[in-house]
Motif scaffolding. Sequence first.
Motif, PDB file in Angstrom:
ATOM      1  N   PRO A 111       0.802  -1.231   0.000  1.00 44.17           N
ATOM      2  CA  PRO A 111       0.000   0.000   0.000  1.00 44.17           C
ATOM      3  C   PRO A 111       0.833   1.279   0.000  1.00 44.17           C
ATOM      4  N   ARG A 112       2.047   1.191   0.498  1.00 43.13           N
ATOM      5  CA  ARG A 112       2.912   2.379   0.542  1.00 43.13           C
ATOM      6  C   ARG A 112       3.428   2.764  -0.838  1.00 43.13           C
ATOM      7  N   ILE A 113       3.566   1.784  -1.722  1.00 52.63           N
ATOM      8  CA  ILE A 113       4.090   2.078  -3.057  1.00 52.63           C
ATOM      9  C   ILE A 113       3.007   1.978  -4.126  1.00 52.63           C
ATOM     10  N   ASP A 114       1.749   1.743  -3.693  1.00 50.74           N
ATOM     11  CA  ASP A 114       0.609   1.663  -4.602  1.00 50.74           C
ATOM     12  C   ASP A 114       0.823   0.610  -5.693  1.00 50.74           C
ATOM     13  N   ARG A 115       1.343  -0.540  -5.261  1.00 53.28           N
ATOM     14  CA  ARG A 115       1.600  -1.653  -6.172  1.00 53.28           C
ATOM     15  C   ARG A 115       1.244  -2.945  -5.463  1.00 53.28           C
ATOM     16  N   SER A 116       1.176  -4.000  -6.226  1.00 50.83           N
ATOM     17  CA  SER A 116       1.002  -5.304  -5.602  1.00 50.83           C
ATOM     18  C   SER A 116       2.362  -5.966  -5.438  1.00 50.83           C
ATOM     19  N   ILE A 117       2.416  -6.933  -4.544  1.00 51.27           N
ATOM     20  CA  ILE A 117       3.611  -7.741  -4.320  1.00 51.27           C
ATOM     21  C   ILE A 117       3.260  -9.144  -4.811  1.00 51.27           C
ATOM     22  N   ALA A 118       3.959  -9.631  -5.826  1.00 53.20           N
ATOM     23  CA  ALA A 118       3.712 -10.960  -6.398  1.00 53.20           C
ATOM     24  C   ALA A 118       4.924 -11.837  -6.090  1.00 53.20           C
ATOM     25  N   VAL A 119       4.741 -12.786  -5.186  1.00 49.84           N
ATOM     26  CA  VAL A 119       5.837 -13.630  -4.711  1.00 49.84           C
ATOM     27  C   VAL A 119       5.739 -15.012  -5.343  1.00 49.84           C
ATOM     28  N   LEU A 120       6.748 -15.361  -6.102  1.00 55.60           N
ATOM     29  CA  LEU A 120       6.842 -16.690  -6.689  1.00 55.60           C
ATOM     30  C   LEU A 120       7.184 -17.692  -5.597  1.00 55.60           C
ATOM     31  N   GLU A 121       6.518 -18.828  -5.593  1.00 52.32           N
ATOM     32  CA  GLU A 121       6.888 -19.918  -4.697  1.00 52.32           C
ATOM     33  C   GLU A 121       7.562 -20.994  -5.553  1.00 52.32           C
ATOM     34  N   PRO A 122       8.891 -20.963  -5.637  1.00 53.79           N
ATOM     35  CA  PRO A 122       9.583 -21.956  -6.464  1.00 53.79           C
ATOM     36  C   PRO A 122       9.271 -23.372  -6.006  1.00 53.79           C
ATOM     37  N   ARG A 123       9.521 -24.326  -6.870  1.00 54.43           N
ATOM     38  CA  ARG A 123       9.274 -25.724  -6.519  1.00 54.43           C
ATOM     39  C   ARG A 123       9.965 -26.081  -5.225  1.00 54.43           C
ATOM     40  N   GLY A 124       9.252 -26.847  -4.419  1.00 50.58           N
ATOM     41  CA  GLY A 124       9.793 -27.275  -3.140  1.00 50.58           C
ATOM     42  C   GLY A 124       9.573 -26.282  -2.022  1.00 50.58           C
ATOM     43  N   THR A 125       8.851 -25.182  -2.296  1.00 46.72           N
ATOM     44  CA  THR A 125       8.553 -24.207  -1.247  1.00 46.72           C
ATOM     45  C   THR A 125       7.057 -23.957  -1.207  1.00 46.72           C
ATOM     46  N   GLY A 126       6.563 -23.617  -0.019  1.00 45.13           N
ATOM     47  CA  GLY A 126       5.169 -23.228   0.148  1.00 45.13           C
ATOM     48  C   GLY A 126       4.189 -24.170  -0.514  1.00 45.13           C
ATOM     49  N   GLY A 127       3.301 -23.623  -1.357  1.00 47.68           N
ATOM     50  CA  GLY A 127       2.263 -24.401  -2.003  1.00 47.68           C
ATOM     51  C   GLY A 127       2.677 -25.051  -3.307  1.00 47.68           C
ATOM     52  N   SER A 128       3.939 -24.946  -3.689  1.00 49.83           N
ATOM     53  CA  SER A 128       4.408 -25.558  -4.930  1.00 49.83           C
ATOM     54  C   SER A 128       4.908 -26.976  -4.653  1.00 49.83           C
ATOM     55  N   PRO A 129       4.764 -27.851  -5.631  1.00 56.64           N
ATOM     56  CA  PRO A 129       5.219 -29.230  -5.417  1.00 56.64           C
ATOM     57  C   PRO A 129       6.736 -29.314  -5.280  1.00 56.64           C
ATOM     58  N   SER A 130       7.176 -30.383  -4.657  1.00 58.86           N
ATOM     59  CA  SER A 130       8.613 -30.599  -4.488  1.00 58.86           C
ATOM     60  C   SER A 130       9.291 -30.803  -5.829  1.00 58.86           C
ATOM     61  N   ALA A 131      10.555 -30.457  -5.855  1.00 57.63           N
ATOM     62  CA  ALA A 131      11.367 -30.661  -7.049  1.00 57.63           C
ATOM     63  C   ALA A 131      12.257 -31.869  -6.820  1.00 57.63           C
ATOM     64  N   ASP A 132      12.415 -32.678  -7.850  1.00 53.85           N
ATOM     65  CA  ASP A 132      13.337 -33.802  -7.737  1.00 53.85           C
ATOM     66  C   ASP A 132      14.751 -33.292  -7.531  1.00 53.85           C
ATOM     67  N   GLU A 133      15.048 -32.219  -8.211  1.00 49.42           N
ATOM     68  CA  GLU A 133      16.381 -31.628  -8.116  1.00 49.42           C
ATOM     69  C   GLU A 133      16.236 -30.121  -8.243  1.00 49.42           C
ATOM     70  N   TYR A 134      16.752 -29.393  -7.263  1.00 49.83           N
ATOM     71  CA  TYR A 134      16.677 -27.941  -7.317  1.00 49.83           C
ATOM     72  C   TYR A 134      17.755 -27.419  -8.250  1.00 49.83           C
ATOM     73  N   SER A 135      17.390 -26.501  -9.100  1.00 49.54           N
ATOM     74  CA  SER A 135      18.339 -25.902 -10.022  1.00 49.54           C
ATOM     75  C   SER A 135      18.027 -24.416 -10.141  1.00 49.54           C
ATOM     76  N   VAL A 136      19.044 -23.595  -9.988  1.00 46.96           N
ATOM     77  CA  VAL A 136      18.878 -22.154 -10.150  1.00 46.96           C
ATOM     78  C   VAL A 136      18.371 -21.847 -11.557  1.00 46.96           C
ATOM     79  N   GLU A 137      18.945 -22.488 -12.549  1.00 43.56           N
ATOM     80  CA  GLU A 137      18.560 -22.229 -13.936  1.00 43.56           C
ATOM     81  C   GLU A 137      17.112 -22.637 -14.208  1.00 43.56           C
ATOM     82  N   ARG A 138      16.686 -23.777 -13.683  1.00 44.67           N
ATOM     83  CA  ARG A 138      15.281 -24.188 -13.852  1.00 44.67           C
ATOM     84  C   ARG A 138      14.343 -23.208 -13.179  1.00 44.67           C
ATOM     85  N   THR A 139      14.711 -22.770 -11.998  1.00 46.72           N
ATOM     86  CA  THR A 139      13.870 -21.814 -11.286  1.00 46.72           C
ATOM     87  C   THR A 139      13.806 -20.489 -12.039  1.00 46.72           C
ATOM     88  N   ALA A 140      14.877 -20.091 -12.697  1.00 44.96           N
ATOM     89  CA  ALA A 140      14.863 -18.875 -13.518  1.00 44.96           C
ATOM     90  C   ALA A 140      13.875 -19.025 -14.676  1.00 44.96           C
TER      91      ALA A 140
END
Length: 127
Positions: free
Chosen positions: A45-74
């Motif tokens: 509300p201070r910047i009059d914008r929304s905050i959109a947070v990606l939940e990469p695989r293996g975090t929060g409500g996203s399914p687990s990843a067999d293998e975490y990769s920075v490049e895949r997450t990108a």
Amino acid sequence: MGRSESHDGASVNALRWGSGRPLVVVPGGPDRDAEYLADLGGLAPRIDRSIAVLEPRGTGGSPSADEYSVERTAEVLEAFLARLELDRMDLLAHSAGCEVALAYAANHLRRIERLLLVTPSTRRARH
């Protein structure tokens, strides 16, 4: 915000607070629930914008990843950007998420308007 499909067909979850043009956020992790960032301390509300947070695989409500990769997450970030219907974005990344943001920038620099790295990890720099 709900689920979004990644480049390889896997679904990932995203969280959104506020309204207006989104500030895209990549949390630290992996394996850390993205909700720890919440709405960035009431920033939306201070910047009059929304905050959109990606939940990469293996975090929060996203399914687990067999293998975490920075490049895949990108690439998941690229699919997330398409879901938000943005050509360019302001991108904020925290901790290990900074590695994802830098990997994304290496391949999609023209899609980033502003980049903010908060407490970036130097793990990759040491290798």
